[in-house]
Design a protein around this motif. Sequence first.
Motif, PDB file in Angstrom:
ATOM      1  N   ILE A  62      57.239  34.972  48.100  1.00  0.00           N
ATOM      2  CA  ILE A  62      56.136  35.617  49.008  1.00  0.00           C
ATOM      3  C   ILE A  62      55.062  36.019  48.305  1.00  0.00           C
ATOM      4  O   ILE A  62      53.879  35.984  49.009  1.00  0.00           O
ATOM      5  N   VAL A  63      54.984  36.430  47.043  1.00  0.00           N
ATOM      6  CA  VAL A  63      53.754  36.760  46.405  1.00  0.00           C
ATOM      7  C   VAL A  63      52.759  35.554  46.377  1.00  0.00           C
ATOM      8  O   VAL A  63      51.660  35.923  46.489  1.00  0.00           O
ATOM      9  N   GLN A  64      53.338  34.413  45.938  1.00  0.00           N
ATOM     10  CA  GLN A  64      52.416  33.360  45.760  1.00  0.00           C
ATOM     11  C   GLN A  64      51.706  33.126  47.104  1.00  0.00           C
ATOM     12  O   GLN A  64      50.622  32.505  47.331  1.00  0.00           O
ATOM     13  N   ALA A  65      52.649  33.249  48.378  1.00  0.00           N
ATOM     14  CA  ALA A  65      51.899  32.856  49.749  1.00  0.00           C
ATOM     15  C   ALA A  65      50.875  33.825  49.958  1.00  0.00           C
ATOM     16  O   ALA A  65      49.846  33.829  50.536  1.00  0.00           O
ATOM     17  N   VAL A  66      51.215  35.146  49.635  1.00  0.00           N
ATOM     18  CA  VAL A  66      50.080  36.347  49.413  1.00  0.00           C
ATOM     19  C   VAL A  66      48.893  35.998  48.610  1.00  0.00           C
ATOM     20  O   VAL A  66      47.743  36.025  49.251  1.00  0.00           O
ATOM     21  N   GLN A  67      49.180  35.440  47.613  1.00  0.00           N
ATOM     22  CA  GLN A  67      47.985  34.884  46.736  1.00  0.00           C
ATOM     23  C   GLN A  67      47.122  33.995  47.453  1.00  0.00           C
ATOM     24  O   GLN A  67      45.884  33.931  47.275  1.00  0.00           O
ATOM     25  N   ARG A  68      47.952  32.845  47.888  1.00  0.00           N
ATOM     26  CA  ARG A  68      47.105  31.738  48.625  1.00  0.00           C
ATOM     27  C   ARG A  68      46.540  32.376  49.881  1.00  0.00           C
ATOM     28  O   ARG A  68      45.395  31.857  50.135  1.00  0.00           O
ATOM     29  N   THR A  69      46.853  33.379  50.605  1.00  0.00           N
ATOM     30  CA  THR A  69      46.334  33.803  51.543  1.00  0.00           C
ATOM     31  C   THR A  69      44.940  34.550  51.194  1.00  0.00           C
ATOM     32  O   THR A  69      43.890  34.486  51.869  1.00  0.00           O
ATOM     33  N   GLN A  97      27.085  40.131  46.195  1.00  0.00           N
ATOM     34  CA  GLN A  97      28.110  40.474  47.260  1.00  0.00           C
ATOM     35  C   GLN A  97      29.325  39.689  46.924  1.00  0.00           C
ATOM     36  O   GLN A  97      30.474  40.309  47.137  1.00  0.00           O
ATOM     37  N   ALA A  98      29.367  38.591  46.570  1.00  0.00           N
ATOM     38  CA  ALA A  98      30.590  37.542  46.227  1.00  0.00           C
ATOM     39  C   ALA A  98      31.220  38.284  45.167  1.00  0.00           C
ATOM     40  O   ALA A  98      32.507  38.553  45.032  1.00  0.00           O
ATOM     41  N   ARG A  99      30.673  38.881  44.044  1.00  0.00           N
ATOM     42  CA  ARG A  99      31.291  39.774  42.896  1.00  0.00           C
ATOM     43  C   ARG A  99      31.936  40.823  43.281  1.00  0.00           C
ATOM     44  O   ARG A  99      32.921  41.261  42.901  1.00  0.00           O
ATOM     45  N   GLN A 100      31.144  41.553  44.324  1.00  0.00           N
ATOM     46  CA  GLN A 100      32.092  42.655  44.766  1.00  0.00           C
ATOM     47  C   GLN A 100      33.129  42.531  45.448  1.00  0.00           C
ATOM     48  O   GLN A 100      34.265  43.107  45.477  1.00  0.00           O
ATOM     49  N   LEU A 101      32.949  41.450  46.414  1.00  0.00           N
ATOM     50  CA  LEU A 101      34.146  40.822  47.315  1.00  0.00           C
ATOM     51  C   LEU A 101      35.212  40.518  46.362  1.00  0.00           C
ATOM     52  O   LEU A 101      36.437  40.901  46.672  1.00  0.00           O
ATOM     53  N   MET A 102      35.088  39.939  45.249  1.00  0.00           N
ATOM     54  CA  MET A 102      36.244  39.372  44.407  1.00  0.00           C
ATOM     55  C   MET A 102      36.836  40.400  43.706  1.00  0.00           C
ATOM     56  O   MET A 102      38.275  40.789  43.622  1.00  0.00           O
ATOM     57  N   ALA A 103      36.177  41.637  43.246  1.00  0.00           N
ATOM     58  CA  ALA A 103      36.643  42.827  42.761  1.00  0.00           C
ATOM     59  C   ALA A 103      37.583  43.418  43.732  1.00  0.00           C
ATOM     60  O   ALA A 103      38.662  44.107  43.152  1.00  0.00           O
ATOM     61  N   ASP A 104      37.000  43.422  44.890  1.00  0.00           N
ATOM     62  CA  ASP A 104      37.951  44.328  45.981  1.00  0.00           C
ATOM     63  C   ASP A 104      39.189  43.458  46.255  1.00  0.00           C
ATOM     64  O   ASP A 104      40.084  44.249  46.470  1.00  0.00           O
ATOM     65  N   LEU A 105      39.035  42.364  46.379  1.00  0.00           N
ATOM     66  CA  LEU A 105      40.400  41.628  46.866  1.00  0.00           C
ATOM     67  C   LEU A 105      41.419  41.730  45.739  1.00  0.00           C
ATOM     68  O   LEU A 105      42.415  41.640  45.921  1.00  0.00           O
ATOM     69  N   PHE A 106      40.773  41.497  44.410  1.00  0.00           N
ATOM     70  CA  PHE A 106      41.872  41.811  43.211  1.00  0.00           C
ATOM     71  C   PHE A 106      42.461  43.075  43.207  1.00  0.00           C
ATOM     72  O   PHE A 106      43.745  42.934  43.088  1.00  0.00           O
TER      73      PHE A 106
END
Length: 385
Positions: free
Chosen positions: A97-104, A120-129
């Motif tokens: 399940i966790v791997q499927a979430v990570q791929r999504t 903006q992309a750097r902030q995007l990645m920080a938020d997603l992590f």
Amino acid sequence: MTADRSWLDEVRPHTATEPAGRPELLEEVAGVIGDDLVRWGVALRADEFDDARVAEAVVLSALLAVRTGEVVSERLTVEADLATRTAVARGMAVETIVQAVQRTYAVVARELASLATAPQARQLMADLFRGLDHLSTTLIAQFTAERERWVRSAAFARRELVESVLDGGHGADRLGYDLTRHHLALVFWADGHSTRELETAAADVLVAAGCTARLLVVAGPSVLWAWGSRTRPARVELPQGSGVHVAAGLAAEGVDGFRSSHRQAVKARELARLTQRPPGLHAYEDLALTSLAAENLDAAAEFVRHELGPLTEAANADLRRTLKAYLDHDRGLSAAAADLHVAKNTVLYRVRRAEQLLARPVGAERLRLHVALHLADVLGPAVLR
């Protein structure tokens, strides 16, 4: 400094996709991130999950994180519960399940990053992590709780009933399975396969074996016990390339046969796991001698060392293999050579070399030597130590 996420207001869906989620949830999320971003997420919905509603919810949790900069996956608790309940019922591992979430989340990151500037992309990645870490932790906790509930469920009760019968207790009349016939017991397992997939494989194998009735019991994550019955002994065959392990006992009659065939299947599974065999059929019929001799692995290893001496060394693997083939074919040079795909002189040379290392002819204590070679071949590192 407050991060600028206003560029997300310009994101528009490329296609119109019918939402799968609850209208009230979609309305609530839209109130936070906007209708266009919700529609974009619905259109992006990945196929990482069997349930479209769960797949959509994971995408929306990612969008909530990148739009608000906060961990707000609590809004999707119902969908997370659905995912964990489904996973536990199917015998899936929480890692799946966790791997499927990570791929999504990776899909969301890739698609949004293509629309963003570098800052903006750097902030995007920080938020997603941050969002991914919180959602993964939440799912693992929910999975653990659901797993504990499952242990007390009807499925577990069924397993307990079967275990009672296997242990000689009562309850056979409540199995819904006729114990008076011949029984073929199987154990199915496969990493990464759901219970549903194992049940499908079991049904196919038992039908092919001519079994007119079957009993399937979930024995744990990605492990299934199975029995098939018929009026005469049955054989089992597994299609090549199935990716599934199947351990098979010997078909036997009545309640005693129900129990003995299962014990043999369990033993065949233990040997297959011990020797790290690839997916396929592991028949107790082929492993019976090894099973008996390896009841005590320490004693078996001592026996192999005593009988084979220098032949246990890795450098002498070809000598062991050749000597075993030679004895398998009743000391027939031609048959052993054909089996090994080498010349007869090669077999003869290796046999003589083995005799030199053993300091005795292969005909001396031949049975003991043959058993030791068989154990070394089947059990490998477990006894060659």
